[in-house]
Design an enzyme around this catalytic site. Structure first.
Site, PDB file in Angstrom:
ATOM      1  N   CYS A   1      16.708  51.905  61.160  1.00 12.16           N
ATOM      2  CA  CYS A   1      16.602  50.449  61.245  1.00 12.16           C
ATOM      3  C   CYS A   1      17.768  49.699  60.606  1.00 12.16           C
ATOM      4  CB  CYS A   1      15.303  49.962  60.591  1.00 12.16           C
ATOM      5  SG  CYS A   1      13.880  51.026  60.881  1.00 12.16           S
TER       6      CYS A   1
ATOM      7  N   CYS B   1      20.828  47.872  62.464  1.00 10.90           N
ATOM      8  CA  CYS B   1      20.676  46.569  63.121  1.00 10.90           C
ATOM      9  C   CYS B   1      20.159  45.494  62.168  1.00 10.90           C
ATOM     10  CB  CYS B   1      19.719  46.681  64.310  1.00 10.90           C
ATOM     11  SG  CYS B   1      20.402  47.685  65.629  1.00 10.90           S
ATOM     12  N   HIS B   2      19.232  45.863  61.280  1.00  9.52           N
ATOM     13  CA  HIS B   2      18.578  44.829  60.466  1.00  9.52           C
ATOM     14  C   HIS B   2      19.194  44.679  59.074  1.00  9.52           C
ATOM     15  CE1 HIS B   2      15.344  44.444  63.452  1.00  9.52           C
ATOM     16  NE2 HIS B   2      15.422  45.751  63.571  1.00  9.52           N
TER      17      HIS B   2
ATOM     18  N   MET C   1      15.619  46.134  71.061  1.00 10.13           N
ATOM     19  CA  MET C   1      14.862  46.902  70.054  1.00 10.13           C
ATOM     20  C   MET C   1      14.317  48.171  70.718  1.00 10.13           C
ATOM     21  SD  MET C   1      13.214  47.161  67.061  1.00 10.13           S
ATOM     22  CE  MET C   1      11.938  48.321  66.602  1.00 10.13           C
TER      23      MET C   1
ATOM     24  N   HIS D   1      30.595  42.629  66.455  1.00 12.59           N
ATOM     25  CA  HIS D   1      30.139  44.019  66.536  1.00 12.59           C
ATOM     26  C   HIS D   1      31.231  44.909  67.121  1.00 12.59           C
ATOM     27  CE1 HIS D   1      26.936  46.981  66.311  1.00 12.59           C
ATOM     28  NE2 HIS D   1      27.292  47.395  67.515  1.00 12.59           N
TER      29      HIS D   1
END
Ligand code: DHE
Length: 544
Positions: free
Chosen positions: A46, A49-50, A87, A330
């Protein structure tokens, strides 16, 4: 694995200190052992991305004030089924069990544990020089065409496969460690540099009889990018002299010696956002690209939305031009002239163009929902002139942008064409082409439709339409991800990325890039979770 032990020790310490298994009134309970396990799963699946501090970037913010409002059931459903915007469906894919998902949902309701720091002493302690430069071969020792070698990432096997592209033979399997993310070639092409999610860089010498690692160092706890110094000209010859690693945690980049990986300098990137000037501790380094025309790296800061142009000609007196761009930078690549760098600001649905000659922001263009170019695809189109194309995680289209200000000013920095991909939803991770190829290729790795996951689209460079969708043979069960061309642009290599335990269902497929016929199927017990593929010739010259 050192990142594991460092993170875990910290978490245990924190939970232990509190002396309690539950933090907060009626919050779901979590034991210290569960906290330990959940932290590791969060880090593996995770944090990319988070964010480690869960402040959000490519994925939304997951701090307790947000997650507590959402509630456990909602969090579990999203982790199981995924969301159309990118997601992953961790539960459906079988990557996370229902028990893991429940554990993570509970974990997310609590404050994130602060991640560990790392300084030069730690980095130096991890540095291993297996073969010093003077003991390395003076010429290639295998008689193979190493310029057409492919480095293929075997993600969950913790290895990089070196494959002879002419003969389609496995030349070597190099142990690189946890979840290698990308490879980059040195400026001479002799070396591959791999970077793992755990921040470990490995230097692989392709001239050895059996290519192997000659040095490694753990630059940080969490990283995604590496590049090298490529410039040779009147300001000096920096080919193979330096390497740079971009870290997610600690937020920094680390400059090292290109031939030994000896760490030379750490530069912290915690900074203020370009627009509102809010402080961001976790200002992560996303893509890095080396200029061919100047001794310079383009280093993209995800959360602050700034692009740093770092002049590496004098690292004691480092000169950096900081350009305000857009948040959530990104991945990206050069335009065909290699003057402009185009990078996705994915959560802003935009592509930013940096003019590396003038050292300024050239344009910001809205392209579609969550652009994800990889390095993008450079095409010469008879109507629009040179264009650069990107796919999207959140919408079914490839957008092409005019890049020739001088000869095609009417199209410059505009989306000249949105190519509609078949089916609903995005999930495109990579597009790729080669100057000698007739087509652009696009995958649908993260699309929820299993048929699209197993297919890729063929886009004609002139009509800019999808002319064919190719489904991989039924015997392979994985998803199609990432493309690379052979040195001559005649072959297209495609990864079939499946379950770690089932190598027989995975392959690296080689298609004739013109007739689109499947030519070779590279298979074997060693073909475990193949993802990115990097051809020496194309990677060192930024051919895409
Ligand atoms: Fe990547 C490139 C970050 C997930 C395979 N990936 C990049 C780059 C960044 C990045 C910043 C650009 C590097 C550069 O050019 O210097 N990737 C991230 C993430 O943060 C993210 C979203 C989540 C994570 O936790 O890592 C993520 N990436 C993935 C995957 O799931 C992929 C498909 C398989 C994997 O390794 O986990 C994947 N990323 C790749 C590949 C490239 C890449 C193959 C290089 C593309 C190229 O052609 O150069």
């Amino acid at each position: 694995m050192r990142v594991k032990s460092a993170l875990v020790a910290l978490v245990v310490g924190l939970v232990g200190l509190g002396g309690s298994t539950s933090m907060g009134g009626d919050l779901p309970k979590i034991t210290p052992q569960e906290m330990k396990k959940a932290s590791q799963i969060y880090f593996d699946r995770c944090a990319g991305c988070h964010g480690m501090l869960r402040k959000g970037a490519t994925g939304p913010k997951l701090t307790p004030e947000v997650t507590r409002k959402r509630g456990i059931k909602y969090l579990e459903t999203v982790m199981y089924n995924g969301l159309p915007g990118g997601m992953p469906d961790w539960g459906k894919q079988g990557v996370l069990s229902k028990k893991d998902i429940n554990l993570l949902a509970r974990f997310l309701m609590h404050e994130p544990p602060p991640p560990p720091e790392r300084d030069m002493k730690d980095i130096l302690n991890s540095w291993k020089l297996y073969v010093p430069p003077e003991k390395r071969p003076k010429k290639p020792m295998h008689g193979r065409n190493w310029q057409n070698f492919f480095g293929v990432i075997l993600r969950d096997a913790g290895k990089v496969a070196i494959i002879d592209g002419d003969k389609k033979e496995l030349v070597s399997l190099v142990d690189t460690g946890f979840a290698v993310h990308i490879l980059r070639a040195s400026a001479t092409g002799r070396y591959f540099y791999s970077i793992g999610r755990d921040g470990k860089v490995t230097l692989i010498d392709l001239w050895m009889k059996k290519p192997d690692k000659v040095a490694e160092v753990k630059a940080c706890f969490d990283a995604r990018s590496v590049d090298v110094s490529k410039y040779a000209g009147h300001r000096g010859n920096y080919k193979d002299k330096l390497a740079v690693v971009g870290c997610y945690w600690p937020p920094s980049f680390v400059i090292m010696d290109g031939l030994t990986l000896k760490p030379l300098k750490i530069i912290g990137t915690s900074d203020y956002t370009y627009d509102t000037n809010e402080f961001v501790r976790e200002a992560r380094v996303a893509s890095i690209v080396a200029s061919h025309d100047q001794p310079e790296w383009v280093i993209n800061m995800k959360e602050t939305g700034k692009v740093w142009l770092v002049d590496y000609s004098d690292i004691k007196n480092l000169k950096v031009a900081v350009i305000d761009a857009e948040r959530f930078l990104h991945d990206g690549g050069w335009d065909i002239s290699k003057r402009y760098f185009l990078v996705a600001a994915n959560m802003r649905n935009k592509v930013v163009v940096i003019d590396t000659l003038e050292k300024e922001l050239e344009a910001i263009i809205e392209t579609g929902v969550k652009p994800h170019p990889g390095r993008g695809a450079n095409v010469y189109n008879l109507k629009y002139g040179p264009i650069w194309c990107t796919g999207h995680l959140g919408s079914p289209e490839v957008a092409c942008i005019g890049v020739d200000k001088r000869n095609h000013p009417e199209y410059a920095w505009k989306v000249v064409k949105k190519i509609r991909l078949p089916g609903e939803g995005g999930g495109n991770l990579f597009v790729k082409t080669h100057p000698r190829a007739k087509y652009i290729f696009a995958d649908r790795t993260l699309n929820p439709d299993p048929k699209l996951q197993r297919s890729f689209h063929v886009i004609d460079k002139q009509s800019l339409e999808v002319v064919k969708t190719i489904e991989i043979p039924k015997k392979y069960k994985g998803r199609v991800v990432h493309f690379e061309f052979s040195e001559d642009g005649k072959e297209l290599w495609v990864s079939v990325w499946g379950k770690k335990t089932k190598p027989e269902e995975q392959a690296i497929l080689v298609y004739d890039a013109e007739t689109l016929k499947l030519k070779n199927e590279i298979t074997g017990k060693w073909v475990v979770t193949p993802t990115g593929k990097f051809n020496v010739h194309n990677t060192l010259r930024d051919v895409y």
